[in-house]
Design a protein around this motif. Structure first.
Motif, mmCIF file in Angstrom:
data_model
loop_
_atom_site.group_PDB
_atom_site.id
_atom_site.type_symbol
_atom_site.label_atom_id
_atom_site.label_comp_id
_atom_site.label_asym_id
_atom_site.label_seq_id
_atom_site.Cartn_x
_atom_site.Cartn_y
_atom_site.Cartn_z
ATOM 1 N N PRO A 1 -20.015 -3.716 -0.227
ATOM 2 C CA PRO A 1 -20.454 -4.231 1.072
ATOM 3 C C PRO A 1 -19.342 -4.733 1.996
ATOM 4 N N HIS A 2 -18.447 -5.582 1.505
ATOM 5 C CA HIS A 2 -17.428 -6.136 2.419
ATOM 6 C C HIS A 2 -16.519 -5.038 2.949
ATOM 7 N N CYS A 3 -16.310 -4.050 2.107
ATOM 8 C CA CYS A 3 -15.399 -2.967 2.461
ATOM 9 C C CYS A 3 -16.050 -2.071 3.533
ATOM 10 N N MET A 4 -17.332 -1.761 3.342
ATOM 11 C CA MET A 4 -18.039 -0.928 4.333
ATOM 12 C C MET A 4 -18.137 -1.652 5.677
ATOM 13 N N ALA A 5 -18.411 -2.958 5.628
ATOM 14 C CA ALA A 5 -18.575 -3.697 6.889
ATOM 15 C C ALA A 5 -17.253 -3.739 7.661
ATOM 16 N N ALA A 6 -16.150 -3.945 6.933
ATOM 17 C CA ALA A 6 -14.841 -4.011 7.604
ATOM 18 C C ALA A 6 -14.493 -2.652 8.211
ATOM 19 N N ALA A 7 -14.764 -1.595 7.449
ATOM 20 C CA ALA A 7 -14.440 -0.249 7.937
ATOM 21 C C ALA A 7 -15.291 0.080 9.163
ATOM 22 N N LEU B 1 -10.573 3.660 0.379
ATOM 23 C CA LEU B 1 -10.021 2.306 0.484
ATOM 24 C C LEU B 1 -10.917 1.272 -0.186
ATOM 25 N N LEU B 2 -10.250 0.288 -0.798
ATOM 26 C CA LEU B 2 -10.936 -0.881 -1.343
ATOM 27 C C LEU B 2 -9.897 -1.989 -1.336
ATOM 28 N N ASP B 3 -10.118 -3.008 -0.478
ATOM 29 C CA ASP B 3 -9.132 -4.092 -0.357
ATOM 30 C C ASP B 3 -9.824 -5.255 0.338
ATOM 31 N N ILE B 4 -9.069 -6.270 0.715
ATOM 32 C CA ILE B 4 -9.686 -7.371 1.461
ATOM 33 C C ILE B 4 -10.088 -6.823 2.832
ATOM 34 N N PRO B 5 -11.114 -7.414 3.450
ATOM 35 C CA PRO B 5 -11.636 -6.842 4.708
ATOM 36 C C PRO B 5 -10.574 -6.574 5.766
ATOM 37 N N ASN B 6 -9.659 -7.510 5.977
ATOM 38 C CA ASN B 6 -8.655 -7.325 7.030
ATOM 39 C C ASN B 6 -7.814 -6.077 6.772
ATOM 40 N N THR B 7 -7.434 -5.883 5.528
ATOM 41 C CA THR B 7 -6.588 -4.733 5.190
ATOM 42 C C THR B 7 -7.363 -3.426 5.345
ATOM 43 N N VAL B 8 -8.635 -3.434 4.911
ATOM 44 C CA VAL B 8 -9.454 -2.222 5.056
ATOM 45 C C VAL B 8 -9.609 -1.896 6.543
ATOM 46 N N GLU B 9 -9.914 -2.921 7.321
ATOM 47 C CA GLU B 9 -10.161 -2.681 8.755
ATOM 48 C C GLU B 9 -8.937 -2.065 9.430
ATOM 49 N N LYS B 10 -7.766 -2.619 9.141
ATOM 50 C CA LYS B 10 -6.548 -2.097 9.788
ATOM 51 C C LYS B 10 -6.225 -0.676 9.306
ATOM 52 N N GLY B 11 -6.448 -0.450 8.032
ATOM 53 C CA GLY B 11 -6.168 0.895 7.487
ATOM 54 C C GLY B 11 -7.074 1.943 8.107
#
Ligand SMILES: O=C(O)c1cc(=O)[nH]c(=O)n1[C@@H]1O[C@H](COP(=O)(O)O)[C@@H](O)[C@H]1O
Length: 405
Positions: free
Chosen positions: A94-100, A66-76
């Motif tokens: 970074p933003h993607c890892m933090a959201a996940a 996954l690579l997307d805006i944080p909200n989308t990554v987190e929900k996925g």
């Protein structure tokens, strides 16, 4: 087959669920763990297959990168954690890892950050506009992954040592781009053999075409596993433990005993823990025999034994959970057999839980027989009747295992 996490991960890069199921069925007792990626998810009911594999108690790796805006990554990622995915991939930005990371908090799902695809080299990165070459970009992302606190990274075998150093050993390295000698590179650029990757310190290998496209995928997976075992043997050594190792022994034992908690039922409620450092110090005073197994100089497992009748009695074998599935227990047993023969013992024996997969069935799989009380000598019979054993027997049925030379 032990239920430890296998090091070989087979990529189910096939078009249909039916083909994937056929491959899973062929592979199963090779101890592999399966990766479901784009092809099956988008074209072949990969999510349905993932649910089915989880129900069957298998490990699944959802390779969604996954690579997307944080909200989308987190929900996925939350959806995949809910499904019970053991591993999930995201790009190591970074933003993607933090959201996940927020999404897997409190679950057993492990996150792997894809650093630089194994199909890329320095030229490709330049063409894509990166200011870094492969090694520098992997280093940067490994540092960020460590700071954010995800579980591991995907990289090639050539970057593993650097990842280990930069993360002080905190990140596990999972490596695709694996090609046994003589197989085509296909679209991969940073390729290594299974032996080279394990020797470099890979926690898991991801293998696709060399297995699923082989004439005999089962034999191909077996050959990869043989290389994995040979490389693990080359980077481990067994040495006698001494009283200064008491705390390390206790740490390994406590970690290994957490496996019982995952079994649920009476084993989980018994809250089994390892021995304390003081208890190990006492074992040394009682002249029990202890050996440690080190993986790249790090103590990760041990065996404790003592003479009982004219046999070498295996009081316990423990391997830290992160190092299970590498054949370390098998190596410790081989060491015990050799030691017992050289020191004129008449065989080996022990007491264990009959139905715990990594206990009774493990010893039977490794050449031992189940013994009746009549087959045991007087000291072993006394141990089997001891109050400690009676207590353990209330958690699960105990058995005597043994082997006479
Ligand atoms: O995330 C991955 O699994 C992955 C990352 C990477 O850098 N390189 C890479 O090859 N992979 C995956 O690993 C598998 C490798 O397949 P083979 O090249 O057929 O062995 C494929 O499913 C890829 O999608």
């Amino acid at each position: 087959m032990s239920n430890a996490t296998p090091q070989l991960i087979t990529a189910l890069d096939v078009p249909t669920r039916k083909e994937a199921e056929a491959l899973v069925e062929r592979m199963d007792d090779r101890g592999v763990f399966f990766k479901i990626g784009y092809q099956l998810i988008y074209g072949g009911d990969g999510l349905g297959l993932a649910r089915e594999l989880k129900r069957a108690g298998k490990k699944i790796f959802m390779d969604v990168k996954l690579l997307d805006i944080p909200n989308t990554v987190e929900k996925g990622v939350a959806g995949l954690a809910e499904l019970g995915a053991d591993f999930v991939t995201i790009h190591a930005e970074p933003h993607c890892m933090a959201a996940a990371k927020r999404a897997v908090e409190g679950t057993d799902t492990k996150l792997l950050g894809v650093t630089v695809m194994t199909s890329l080299d320095d030229e490709d990165l330049k063409a894509s506009g990166y200011a870094y070459g492969v090694s520098d970009l992997v280093a940067r992302r490994a540092k960020q992954a460590t700071e954010i606190g995800i579980d591991g990274v995907i990289c090639s075998a050539q970057e593993i040592e650097m990842v280990r150093d930069l993360s002080s050993g905190k990140l596990m390295a999972v490596t695709p781009g694996i090609r046994p000698k003589g197989s085509a590179a296909d679209d991969q650029k940073r390729i290594f053999t299974p032996y080279q990757a394990i020797e470099a310190g890979a926690a898991h290998l991801v293998v696709g075409r060399p297995v699923y496209k082989a004439n005999d995928p089962y034999a191909a997976a077996g050959a990869v596993n043989d290389e994995i075992h040979a490389a693990n043997d080359a980077v481990t050594r067994i040495r006698p433990a001494d009283p200064e190792d008491a705390a390390v022994l206790s740490d390994i034992d406590n970690d290994a005993s957490k496996r019982f908690a995952n079994m649920g039922g009476a084993f989980a409620s018994a809250h089994l823990t390892g021995l304390t450092a003081a208890q190990y110090a006492e074992k040394f005073r009682q002249n029990e025999l202890l050996w440690l197994i080190e993986h790249r100089d790090l103590p990760v497992g041990f065996v404790r034994a003592k003479p009982v009748d004219n046999l070498l009695y295996i009081a316990e074998i423990g391997v830290a959970r992160a190092h299970q599935g590498k054949g370390l227990g098998r190596r410790l047993l081989a060491h015990m057999r050799r030691y017992a023969r050289e020191n004129e013992f008449k065989g080996l024996a022990g007491l264990t839980w009959k139905d715990v997969p990594f206990n009774g069935p493990y010893y039977l799989h490794n050449g031992f027989q189940e013994w009746s009380l009549d087959q045991a000598g007087p000291e072993l019979r006394t141990l089997a009747a001891s109050s400690d054993e009676q207590k353990l027997n209330t958690i699960g049925e105990r058995m005597i295992f043994g082997e006479r030379f």
